[in-house]
Write an enzyme that holds these catalytic residues in place. Structure first.
Site, short mmCIF file in Angstrom:
data_model
loop_
_atom_site.label_atom_id
_atom_site.label_comp_id
_atom_site.label_asym_id
_atom_site.label_seq_id
_atom_site.Cartn_x
_atom_site.Cartn_y
_atom_site.Cartn_z
N CYS A 11 12.02 25.06 3.51
CA CYS A 11 11.09 25.79 2.65
C CYS A 11 10.25 24.78 1.86
CB CYS A 11 11.84 26.69 1.66
SG CYS A 11 13.11 27.73 2.39
N MET A 12 9.34 25.29 1.03
CA MET A 12 8.54 24.37 0.22
C MET A 12 9.43 23.53 -0.70
SD MET A 12 5.36 25.14 -2.36
CE MET A 12 4.27 25.76 -1.10
N ASP A 13 10.42 24.18 -1.33
CA ASP A 13 11.27 23.48 -2.30
C ASP A 13 12.77 23.62 -2.03
OD1 ASP A 13 9.19 22.52 -4.18
OD2 ASP A 13 8.84 24.67 -4.45
N TYR B 188 13.48 31.50 6.32
CA TYR B 188 12.22 32.13 6.77
C TYR B 188 12.15 32.18 8.29
CZ TYR B 188 10.19 31.41 2.07
OH TYR B 188 9.91 31.41 0.74
N LYS C 295 0.85 -1.20 0.00
CA LYS C 295 0.00 0.00 0.00
C LYS C 295 0.88 1.25 0.00
CE LYS C 295 -0.30 -0.09 5.04
NZ LYS C 295 -1.08 -0.58 6.20
N ARG D 275 -10.92 0.33 14.53
CA ARG D 275 -10.71 0.93 13.22
C ARG D 275 -11.73 0.33 12.26
NH1 ARG D 275 -4.58 1.13 10.75
NH2 ARG D 275 -5.12 -0.94 10.00
#
Ligand SMILES: *Cc1c(COP(=O)(O)O)cnc(C)c1O
Length: 372
Positions: free
Chosen positions: A308-310, A261, A33, A131
């Site tokens: 950061c994002m990238d 950042y 999976k 579950r």
């Protein structure tokens, strides 16, 4: 290429062999999976099929993708299937998971009747995860009805364990006892299964008819206890994934300069900072910032500043010869040093499972087959 994921299918096949030998005579059901835990569904399934009694997926779409790729091995869909998708499920020939005793079970039977072939079913009993599954109380009567339904081929009955990593917990034995009671009247030909990787290693009494192993196939330990115990028995699992990128910029900064950042990291003295071209959109958790490590020229170096994002930053002050374009190892070995998925995960406050399962599909995978 921004980053590379290299998957060793030879290691995956050897891990499957080691887990199958450990669990025998229980059969091995190989769990693929979540895009084979981020390693790539189709190539991994193809490598595992000869070593496993069946493949387990979560979603019907994964079963269909395997069939579309020409993989004919038996498949068990572990997760829920919408009533409108039951025809597709039946056509795929995959076994489904059933725990309903009402309308849905009748819909399953009616699809099988219309399509003139029995539906293979693994009945699920919930013994303590809360579950999916029948309660242990209702299970005996419902399992008897499944067995008596001509449209069903009751192939298996199974449960899932909540705390198998905890070697001192009695809850695993409690769950097993609930499961064995709930399935006591089921025909012996119906395969009973309960163990995932941790229980397959730590709880021999949970191996039953089959073990459903996922994480161990990929050479990632479900817990530190299972690693210690299995190593003591001389069994090893080989990590199958190597995740690398490259330094794309280097900066000499003065004491007091902040990085990234939010200015979350400040150089206490002059430092060399490497910029990496990957971030959380490429699967590097944001929590790695100021916490986890990577390898540059065989040396362990810390992530500094926020991811950061990238993009991300490493403090490579301790590697004076680090150069632009140098490979960076996020998971894997470099000159004798190693960072495992478990170690990266621990640095990010999570588990190896989450690191690999969240590797994005758009990062290219390459495949090799090593010999031992
Ligand atoms: C994911 C899963 C497994 C495999 O678990 P691992 O810890 O990765 O071996 C087995 N059974 C079920 C029901 C699962 O959801």
């Amino acid at each position: 290429m921004i980053a590379e994921l290299a998957v060793d299918l030879g290691a995956i096949a050897r891990n499957a062999g080691a887990l199958a030998r450990l669990a025998a005579p229980a059969r091995l059901a190989a769990v693929v999976k979540a895009d084979a835990y981020g390693h790539g569904l189709v190539p991994v399934a193809r490598a595992l099929a000869p070593h496993a009694a069946r493949l387990c997926v979560y979603a019907l779409e994964e079963a269909v993708a395997l069939r579309d790729a020409g993989i004919t091995a038996p498949i068990h869909v572990l997760g829920p299937i919408a009533p409108g998708d039951l025809d597709v499920a039946h056509a795929s020939g995959a076994a489904i998971t059933l725990w309903d005793d009402g309308l849905y079970a009748r819909q399953v039977a009616s699809v099988a009747r219309r399509r003139r072939r029995r539906f293979a079913i693994h009945a699920k009993v919930d013994t303590g995860v809360i579950r999916l599954g029948l309660t242990p109380h209702e299970a005996p009567a419902v399992l008897a009805r499944y067995a008596a339904t001509p449209e069903f081929e009751l192939a298996g009955a199974f449960t899932h364990l909540a705390a198998a990593e905890e070697i001192d917990s009695t809850f695993t034995l409690e769950q097993l006892s609930r499961f064995l009671h709930a399935t006591a009247n089921v025909d012996v030909a119906v395969e009973r299964h309960a163990a995932a990787t941790a229980a397959a290693i730590l709880w021999p009494e949970a191996r039953l008819g089959a073990v459903r192993c996922g994480i161990g196939l990929y050479g990632i330990w479900p817990s530190a206890e299972s690693e210690t115990l299995m190593r003591e028995r001389g069994l090893a699992l080989e990590p199958a994934l190597r995740w690398t990128t490259r330094i794309v910029a280097l900066h000499e900064i003065d004491a007091g300069t902040t990085v990234g950042y939010g200015r979350s990291w400040r150089a206490e003295r002059g430092a060399r900072i490497a910029t990496l071209p990957i971030g959380y959109a490429e699967g590097l958790p944001r929590a790695a910032g100021n916490a986890a490590h990577a390898l540059v020229r065989g040396t362990r170096v810390p992530f500094v500043g926020r991811i950061c994002m990238d993009m991300a930053f490493l403090d490579v002050t301790g590697v004076p010869d680090a150069a632009n374009g140098d490979p960076v190892t996020l998971i894997g070995t470099d000159r004798g040093a190693q960072i495992t998925a478990e170690e990266l995960a621990a640095g990010c406050g999570t588990i190896g499972y989450e690191i690999v399962a969240r590797l994005p599909a758009h990062v290219p995978r390459s495949y090799v087959v090593t010999e031992p």
